[in-house]
Design a protein around this motif. Sequence first.
Motif, mmCIF file in Angstrom:
data_model
loop_
_atom_site.group_PDB
_atom_site.id
_atom_site.type_symbol
_atom_site.label_atom_id
_atom_site.label_comp_id
_atom_site.label_asym_id
_atom_site.label_seq_id
_atom_site.Cartn_x
_atom_site.Cartn_y
_atom_site.Cartn_z
ATOM 1 N N LYS A 149 -9.209 5.098 4.956
ATOM 2 C CA LYS A 149 -10.203 4.104 4.992
ATOM 3 C C LYS A 149 -11.318 4.192 6.203
ATOM 4 O O LYS A 149 -12.198 3.492 6.272
ATOM 5 N N ASN A 208 1.118 5.458 -0.149
ATOM 6 C CA ASN A 208 0.550 6.944 -0.213
ATOM 7 C C ASN A 208 1.614 7.696 -0.169
ATOM 8 O O ASN A 208 3.025 7.548 -0.253
ATOM 9 N N TYR A 268 -3.701 5.911 6.096
ATOM 10 C CA TYR A 268 -4.110 4.866 5.370
ATOM 11 C C TYR A 268 -5.454 4.672 6.570
ATOM 12 O O TYR A 268 -6.502 4.511 6.076
ATOM 13 N N VAL A 270 0.759 -1.219 0.064
ATOM 14 C CA VAL A 270 0.049 0.060 0.062
ATOM 15 C C VAL A 270 0.994 1.063 -0.020
ATOM 16 O O VAL A 270 1.931 1.320 0.985
#
Length: 110
Positions: A84, A32, A80, A30
Amino acid sequence: MHTKAKGNLAEERGCEYLRKNGFRIIDRNVYNRFGEIDIIAFRDNVIHFVEVKSAMSYEQAVNNITPSKLQKLGRTIQFYLQKKKLNSDYCIDALIVSDEGIEWIENITL
């Protein structure tokens, strides 16, 4: 074998290890704006953000987890969680993948 391929192999071995130990893999690699999370896994109502480090020896791998790496990982995780909209218990773990085997270090902190 190239560094990227070694890293991918280590992460694959890490996911296999986690699954065998009762984890459900939620996500991998993941990215970002703050950095990357190697593996996100879930077990016993806790989200585990897992940093995978590989090297020829345990000492080499564990020494690659620096305070600055942990700070960057912390910012990446916070972003994150906000994105989310997750409000769950979590911890940061490390999986050390070396020629000697795999070692899981739970709840590493800054």
